[in-house]
Write a protein that holds these residues in place. Structure first.
Motif, PDB file in Angstrom:
ATOM      1  N   LYS A 151       0.822  -1.204   0.000  1.00 42.79           N
ATOM      2  CA  LYS A 151       0.000   0.000   0.000  1.00 42.79           C
ATOM      3  C   LYS A 151       0.862   1.262   0.000  1.00 42.79           C
ATOM      4  CE  LYS A 151      -3.832   2.275   2.277  1.00 42.79           C
ATOM      5  NZ  LYS A 151      -4.872   2.203   3.286  1.00 42.79           N
ATOM      6  N   LEU A 152       1.888   1.297   0.842  1.00 43.38           N
ATOM      7  CA  LEU A 152       2.771   2.458   0.921  1.00 43.38           C
ATOM      8  C   LEU A 152       3.360   2.797  -0.447  1.00 43.38           C
ATOM      9  CD1 LEU A 152       4.459   4.552   2.588  1.00 43.38           C
ATOM     10  CD2 LEU A 152       6.185   2.728   2.790  1.00 43.38           C
ATOM     11  N   VAL A 153       3.957   1.809  -1.078  1.00 44.90           N
ATOM     12  CA  VAL A 153       4.654   2.046  -2.338  1.00 44.90           C
ATOM     13  C   VAL A 153       3.660   2.307  -3.471  1.00 44.90           C
ATOM     14  CG1 VAL A 153       6.259   1.041  -4.008  1.00 44.90           C
ATOM     15  CG2 VAL A 153       6.682   0.789  -1.561  1.00 44.90           C
ATOM     16  N   HIS A 154       2.549   1.619  -3.471  1.00 48.22           N
ATOM     17  CA  HIS A 154       1.548   1.852  -4.511  1.00 48.22           C
ATOM     18  C   HIS A 154       1.002   3.274  -4.414  1.00 48.22           C
ATOM     19  CE1 HIS A 154      -1.348   0.857  -7.562  1.00 48.22           C
ATOM     20  NE2 HIS A 154      -2.296   1.374  -6.794  1.00 48.22           N
ATOM     21  N   GLU A 155       0.685   3.717  -3.220  1.00 48.62           N
ATOM     22  CA  GLU A 155       0.181   5.083  -3.039  1.00 48.62           C
ATOM     23  C   GLU A 155       1.242   6.113  -3.426  1.00 48.62           C
ATOM     24  OE1 GLU A 155      -2.918   6.094  -2.381  1.00 48.62           O
ATOM     25  OE2 GLU A 155      -3.538   3.990  -2.380  1.00 48.62           O
ATOM     26  N   PHE A 156       2.492   5.838  -3.085  1.00 47.36           N
ATOM     27  CA  PHE A 156       3.574   6.729  -3.476  1.00 47.36           C
ATOM     28  C   PHE A 156       3.629   6.885  -4.989  1.00 47.36           C
ATOM     29  CE2 PHE A 156       7.958   6.903  -5.097  1.00 47.36           C
ATOM     30  CZ  PHE A 156       8.275   8.209  -4.737  1.00 47.36           C
TER      31      PHE A 156
ATOM     32  N   ASP B 277      12.303  17.065  -2.235  1.00 44.16           N
ATOM     33  CA  ASP B 277      11.091  17.532  -1.570  1.00 44.16           C
ATOM     34  C   ASP B 277       9.830  17.008  -2.242  1.00 44.16           C
ATOM     35  OD1 ASP B 277      12.772  18.834   0.185  1.00 44.16           O
ATOM     36  OD2 ASP B 277      12.438  20.825  -0.684  1.00 44.16           O
ATOM     37  N   ARG B 278       9.834  16.908  -3.574  1.00 43.54           N
ATOM     38  CA  ARG B 278       8.674  16.341  -4.291  1.00 43.54           C
ATOM     39  C   ARG B 278       8.527  14.863  -3.934  1.00 43.54           C
ATOM     40  NH1 ARG B 278       5.623  19.704  -5.809  1.00 43.54           N
ATOM     41  NH2 ARG B 278       4.397  18.138  -6.852  1.00 43.54           N
ATOM     42  N   TRP B 279       9.662  14.159  -3.881  1.00 44.28           N
ATOM     43  CA  TRP B 279       9.638  12.739  -3.517  1.00 44.28           C
ATOM     44  C   TRP B 279       9.063  12.584  -2.116  1.00 44.28           C
ATOM     45  CZ3 TRP B 279      11.416   9.259   0.045  1.00 44.28           C
ATOM     46  CH2 TRP B 279      11.487   7.920  -0.344  1.00 44.28           C
TER      47      TRP B 279
ATOM     48  N   MET C 274       5.776  10.611  -0.719  1.00 42.98           N
ATOM     49  CA  MET C 274       5.992   9.517   0.229  1.00 42.98           C
ATOM     50  C   MET C 274       5.272   9.787   1.552  1.00 42.98           C
ATOM     51  SD  MET C 274       7.063   6.497   0.567  1.00 42.98           S
ATOM     52  CE  MET C 274       8.252   6.068  -0.684  1.00 42.98           C
ATOM     53  N   MET C 275       5.296  11.017   2.018  1.00 42.54           N
ATOM     54  CA  MET C 275       4.582  11.334   3.264  1.00 42.54           C
ATOM     55  C   MET C 275       3.072  11.219   3.063  1.00 42.54           C
ATOM     56  SD  MET C 275       6.895  11.675   5.522  1.00 42.54           S
ATOM     57  CE  MET C 275       8.251  10.813   4.712  1.00 42.54           C
ATOM     58  N   ASN C 276       2.580  11.601   1.887  1.00 40.10           N
ATOM     59  CA  ASN C 276       1.161  11.398   1.586  1.00 40.10           C
ATOM     60  C   ASN C 276       0.822   9.910   1.611  1.00 40.10           C
ATOM     61  OD1 ASN C 276       0.665  14.136   1.329  1.00 40.10           O
ATOM     62  ND2 ASN C 276       0.791  14.129  -0.903  1.00 40.10           N
ATOM     63  N   ALA C 277       1.723   9.089   1.099  1.00 46.99           N
ATOM     64  CA  ALA C 277       1.516   7.637   1.121  1.00 46.99           C
ATOM     65  C   ALA C 277       1.522   7.128   2.564  1.00 46.99           C
ATOM     66  CB  ALA C 277       2.580   6.927   0.289  1.00 46.99           C
TER      67      ALA C 277
ATOM     68  N   THR D 100      12.792  10.166   5.354  1.00 50.00           N
ATOM     69  CA  THR D 100      13.316  11.529   5.250  1.00 50.00           C
ATOM     70  C   THR D 100      14.836  11.523   5.199  1.00 50.00           C
ATOM     71  OG1 THR D 100      11.376  12.422   6.380  1.00 50.00           O
ATOM     72  CG2 THR D 100      13.372  13.796   6.369  1.00 50.00           C
ATOM     73  N   ARG D 101      15.461  10.770   6.087  1.00 50.61           N
ATOM     74  CA  ARG D 101      16.923  10.703   6.091  1.00 50.61           C
ATOM     75  C   ARG D 101      17.446  10.110   4.786  1.00 50.61           C
ATOM     76  NH1 ARG D 101      18.755   7.283   9.430  1.00 50.61           N
ATOM     77  NH2 ARG D 101      16.807   6.463  10.224  1.00 50.61           N
ATOM     78  N   ALA D 102      16.791   9.080   4.293  1.00 47.30           N
ATOM     79  CA  ALA D 102      17.218   8.460   3.030  1.00 47.30           C
ATOM     80  C   ALA D 102      17.104   9.464   1.882  1.00 47.30           C
ATOM     81  CB  ALA D 102      16.385   7.217   2.737  1.00 47.30           C
ATOM     82  N   ALA D 103      16.007  10.194   1.824  1.00 46.18           N
ATOM     83  CA  ALA D 103      15.811  11.170   0.739  1.00 46.18           C
ATOM     84  C   ALA D 103      16.875  12.264   0.797  1.00 46.18           C
ATOM     85  CB  ALA D 103      14.412  11.766   0.830  1.00 46.18           C
ATOM     86  N   TYR D 104      17.172  12.755   1.985  1.00 49.08           N
ATOM     87  CA  TYR D 104      18.196  13.804   2.107  1.00 49.08           C
ATOM     88  C   TYR D 104      19.568  13.281   1.692  1.00 49.08           C
ATOM     89  CZ  TYR D 104      15.563  17.656   4.105  1.00 49.08           C
ATOM     90  OH  TYR D 104      14.707  18.718   4.275  1.00 49.08           O
ATOM     91  N   SER D 105      19.833  12.012   1.966  1.00 49.39           N
ATOM     92  CA  SER D 105      21.154  11.456   1.649  1.00 49.39           C
ATOM     93  C   SER D 105      21.386  11.298   0.154  1.00 49.39           C
ATOM     94  CB  SER D 105      21.348  10.110   2.343  1.00 49.39           C
ATOM     95  OG  SER D 105      20.640   9.079   1.669  1.00 49.39           O
ATOM     96  N   LEU D 106      20.332  11.310  -0.639  1.00 42.73           N
ATOM     97  CA  LEU D 106      20.472  11.064  -2.077  1.00 42.73           C
ATOM     98  C   LEU D 106      20.643  12.332  -2.910  1.00 42.73           C
ATOM     99  CD1 LEU D 106      17.917   8.155  -2.525  1.00 42.73           C
ATOM    100  CD2 LEU D 106      20.405   8.027  -2.245  1.00 42.73           C
TER     101      LEU D 106
END
Length: 137
Positions: free
Chosen positions: A19-24, A88-90, A94-97, A116-122
């Motif tokens: 569900k998480l990934v599908h909604e994302f 930030d778009r990602w 993801m937070m909406n998911a 959040t930490r993973a997104a910032y690291s990329l």
């Protein structure tokens, strides 16, 4: 958490990650700026890879490593231009998911913190870098 219980199980296992990934990816599909970062016409392969990665990270099946090798999250994203705006778009999608899940507050916070930490690291390019999502020169 007992020694026998994984976060994968505490989160609710496969249905939660599906569900998480599908909604994302529903959000990504409707976001032209972020969608441009995904070269495949069909988002299903990307959805499957992210789902397998997250399931493995949180203690679930190791299908990701069996099929694709070590996750090496940063290394796999180095060829792509990722700016703070794209991060930030990602995170928005993801937070909406995450909002669609019914997790206990401590698990919800843990999941959101990791994402959040993973997104910032990329992030690997300054704002305004050319060719969002495409390989760097």
């Amino acid at each position: 958490m007992s020694e026998q219980t994984t976060y994968y199980e505490l989160f609710g296992g496969e249905p939660t990650f599906h569900k998480l990934v599908h909604e994302f990816y529903r959000g990504v599909a409707d976001d032209p700026e972020l969608r441009a970062m995904y070269p495949e016409q069909d988002l299903e392969p990307a959805e499957r890879r992210l789902r397998m990665f997250l399931e493995q990270y949180w203690g679930g099946p190791t299908t990701y490593s069996q099929e694709r090798g070590h996750p090496r999250l940063r290394m796999r994203h180095v060829p792509f231009v990722i700016t703070p705006a794209q991060r930030d778009r990602w995170l928005l999608h993801m937070m909406n998911a995450c909002d669609t899940l019914d997790l206990a507050p401590e698990l919800d916070n843990l999941l959101r913190d990791y994402l959040t930490r993973a997104a910032y690291s990329l992030v690997n390019a300054p704002e305004g870098a050319d060719s969002p999502g495409l390989p760097q020169a």
